[in-house]
Design a protein around this motif. Structure first.
Motif, PDB file in Angstrom:
ATOM      1  N   PHE A  97       0.863  -1.191   0.000  1.00  0.00           N
ATOM      2  CA  PHE A  97       0.000   0.000   0.000  1.00  0.00           C
ATOM      3  C   PHE A  97       0.891   1.229   0.000  1.00  0.00           C
ATOM      4  N   SER A  98       1.368   1.630  -1.170  1.00  0.00           N
ATOM      5  CA  SER A  98       2.294   2.756  -1.247  1.00  0.00           C
ATOM      6  C   SER A  98       1.545   4.062  -1.500  1.00  0.00           C
ATOM      7  N   LEU A  99       2.143   5.136  -1.055  1.00  0.00           N
ATOM      8  CA  LEU A  99       1.574   6.480  -1.208  1.00  0.00           C
ATOM      9  C   LEU A  99       2.427   7.278  -2.172  1.00  0.00           C
ATOM     10  N   LYS A 100       1.800   7.838  -3.191  1.00  0.00           N
ATOM     11  CA  LYS A 100       2.500   8.695  -4.133  1.00  0.00           C
ATOM     12  C   LYS A 100       2.058  10.138  -3.933  1.00  0.00           C
ATOM     13  N   ILE A 101       3.044  11.011  -3.782  1.00  0.00           N
ATOM     14  CA  ILE A 101       2.763  12.435  -3.661  1.00  0.00           C
ATOM     15  C   ILE A 101       3.316  13.110  -4.904  1.00  0.00           C
ATOM     16  N   SER A 102       2.448  13.705  -5.669  1.00  0.00           N
ATOM     17  CA  SER A 102       2.850  14.391  -6.899  1.00  0.00           C
ATOM     18  C   SER A 102       3.055  15.871  -6.629  1.00  0.00           C
ATOM     19  N   ASP A 103       3.950  16.488  -7.425  1.00  0.00           N
ATOM     20  CA  ASP A 103       4.176  17.932  -7.294  1.00  0.00           C
ATOM     21  C   ASP A 103       4.372  18.306  -5.820  1.00  0.00           C
ATOM     22  N   SER A 104       5.333  17.679  -5.196  1.00  0.00           N
ATOM     23  CA  SER A 104       5.514  17.848  -3.756  1.00  0.00           C
ATOM     24  C   SER A 104       5.738  19.312  -3.384  1.00  0.00           C
ATOM     25  N   GLN A 105       5.227  19.665  -2.218  1.00  0.00           N
ATOM     26  CA  GLN A 105       5.299  21.036  -1.726  1.00  0.00           C
ATOM     27  C   GLN A 105       6.001  21.062  -0.369  1.00  0.00           C
ATOM     28  N   LEU A 106       6.531  22.225  -0.021  1.00  0.00           N
ATOM     29  CA  LEU A 106       7.248  22.351   1.240  1.00  0.00           C
ATOM     30  C   LEU A 106       6.365  21.924   2.422  1.00  0.00           C
ATOM     31  N   GLY A 107       5.086  22.209   2.316  1.00  0.00           N
ATOM     32  CA  GLY A 107       4.162  21.860   3.388  1.00  0.00           C
ATOM     33  C   GLY A 107       3.909  20.369   3.520  1.00  0.00           C
ATOM     34  N   THR A 147       6.303  18.340   4.044  1.00  0.00           N
ATOM     35  CA  THR A 147       7.303  17.862   5.000  1.00  0.00           C
ATOM     36  C   THR A 147       6.614  17.429   6.284  1.00  0.00           C
ATOM     37  N   ALA A 148       6.806  16.166   6.652  1.00  0.00           N
ATOM     38  CA  ALA A 148       6.107  15.603   7.804  1.00  0.00           C
ATOM     39  C   ALA A 148       6.516  14.151   7.982  1.00  0.00           C
ATOM     40  N   HIS A 182       9.850   9.690   7.630  1.00  0.00           N
ATOM     41  CA  HIS A 182      10.035  11.137   7.729  1.00  0.00           C
ATOM     42  C   HIS A 182      10.350  11.676   6.337  1.00  0.00           C
ATOM     43  N   LEU A 183       9.419  12.429   5.780  1.00  0.00           N
ATOM     44  CA  LEU A 183       9.578  12.987   4.445  1.00  0.00           C
ATOM     45  C   LEU A 183      10.002  14.446   4.548  1.00  0.00           C
ATOM     46  N   ILE A 184      11.079  14.758   3.862  1.00  0.00           N
ATOM     47  CA  ILE A 184      11.582  16.130   3.840  1.00  0.00           C
ATOM     48  C   ILE A 184      11.522  16.636   2.410  1.00  0.00           C
ATOM     49  N   ILE A 185      10.836  17.767   2.222  1.00  0.00           N
ATOM     50  CA  ILE A 185      10.770  18.392   0.902  1.00  0.00           C
ATOM     51  C   ILE A 185      11.759  19.559   0.911  1.00  0.00           C
TER      52      ILE A 185
END
Lengths: 116, 115
Positions: free
Chosen positions: A75-85, A87-88, A111-114
Motif C-alpha cells: 500500500f504505497s503512497l504517491k505524492i505528486s508535485d511535492s510542496q514544502l508543506g 514535509t512531515a 520522515h519525508l523532507i521536501i
C-alpha cells in the motif's frame, strides 16, 4: 494480529518532484481498511487518504494517490508535485473491518523532507 | 471549535507522581481512544472505549486507567509515573461501527515528560 512495515525511515526530495512512500502489511483478514496519516511538526495527526480492501480502484485525493496491491499486501503512497508543506512524518495504518474497538495498527513512519 | 481537545498540551512531572490528561470531543462520536507515541514516533493503541465496553491493550501497565464520565470525555489517569512513561499521548474519537468509513479524529497530543 496485524503488522505494518514502512521500510523507509527517511526520504528527501526536491520541491515539485514526485515521491513514493512504501508500506507493506501482514494480516489474515480479508476485509480491512488502509490509511495514510500525516504528522507535521505541529504534531497533529491528519488523515491523508484511505482505501477499502474490497475496492480494486486505487484511492486518490488531489496530489495524493495510492498503489494498492492486495495480493502483495502492499500500500504505497504517491505524492505528486511535492510542496514544502508536505514535509512531515507519514504513517501507514491498518484497520480490520468493523474494527472500531481494535483501533488502528500503525507502521513506524517515514520522515519525508521536501527541499526547496 | 476544536473537535477533539486534550489538556494539557505539555506536562512535566516527577517520578512517582500521579497525573491526569483530559480529553473531550464535540463530534457526537461514541468511541474514544488513547494512543501512545514513543520517542521513536511509534504509535500504539492503549485503550478504546465506548459506552458498552472498554478494551485495554494487554501491554499497558495497570498504572494507566481511562475514566469516562460521559460519552464526550475520556480522561487518562496515570499513577506512580516512571521515566519510561515519557511520550506523547493522543486522544482520538470515531463512530464505533464506522471508524473505517470516516476515520479517526485525533487530538493534538499531550507531551508528557517524567523527570
Amino acid at each position: 494480529a496485524q503488522t505494518v512495515t514502512q521500510s523507509q525511515p527517511e526520504m528527501s526530495v526536491q520541491e515539485a518532484e514526485t515521491v513514493t512512500l512504501s508500506c507493506t502489511y501482514d494480516t489474515s483478514e480479508n476485509n480491512y481498511y488502509l490509511f495514510w496519516y500525516k504528522q507535521p511538526p505541529s504534531r497533529q495527526m491528519i488523515l491523508v487518504i484511505r482505501q477499502e480492501a474490497y475496492k480494486q480502484q486505487n484511492a486518490t485525493e488531489n496530489r495524493f494517490s495510492v498503489n494498492f496491491q492486495k495480493a502483495a499486501k502492499s500500500f504505497s503512497l504517491k505524492i505528486s508535485d511535492s510542496q514544502l508543506g508536505d514535509t512531515a512524518m507519514y504513517f501507514c495504518a491498518f484497520m480490520k473491518l468493523g474494527g472500531g474497538a481494535d483501533g488502528l495498527t500503525f507502521g513506524k513512519g517515514t520522515h519525508l523532507i521536501i527541499q526547496p | 471549535d476544536t473537535a477533539v481537545s486534550q489538556t494539557p498540551k505539555y506536562l512535566v512531572t516527577q517520578m512517582g507522581n500521579d497525573k491526569s490528561i483530559k480529553c473531550e470531543q464535540n463530534l457526537g462520536h461514541d468511541t474514544m481512544y488513547w494512543y501512545k507515541q514513543d520517542s521513536k514516533k511509534f504509535l500504539k493503541i492503549m485503550f478504546s472505549y465506548n459506552n458498552k465496553e472498554l478494551i485495554i491493550n494487554e501491554t499497558v501497565p495497570n498504572r494507566f486507567s481511562p475514566k469516562s464520565p460521559d460519552k464526550a470525555h475520556l480522561n487518562l489517569h496515570i499513577n506512580s509515573l516512571e521515566l519510561g512513561d515519557s511520550a506523547v499521548y493522543f486522544c482520538a474519537s470515531s463512530r464505533y461501527r464506522s471508524a473505517a468509513n470516516y476515520g479517526y479524529t485525533f487530538g493534538s497530543g499531550t507531551r508528557l515528560t517524567v523527570v
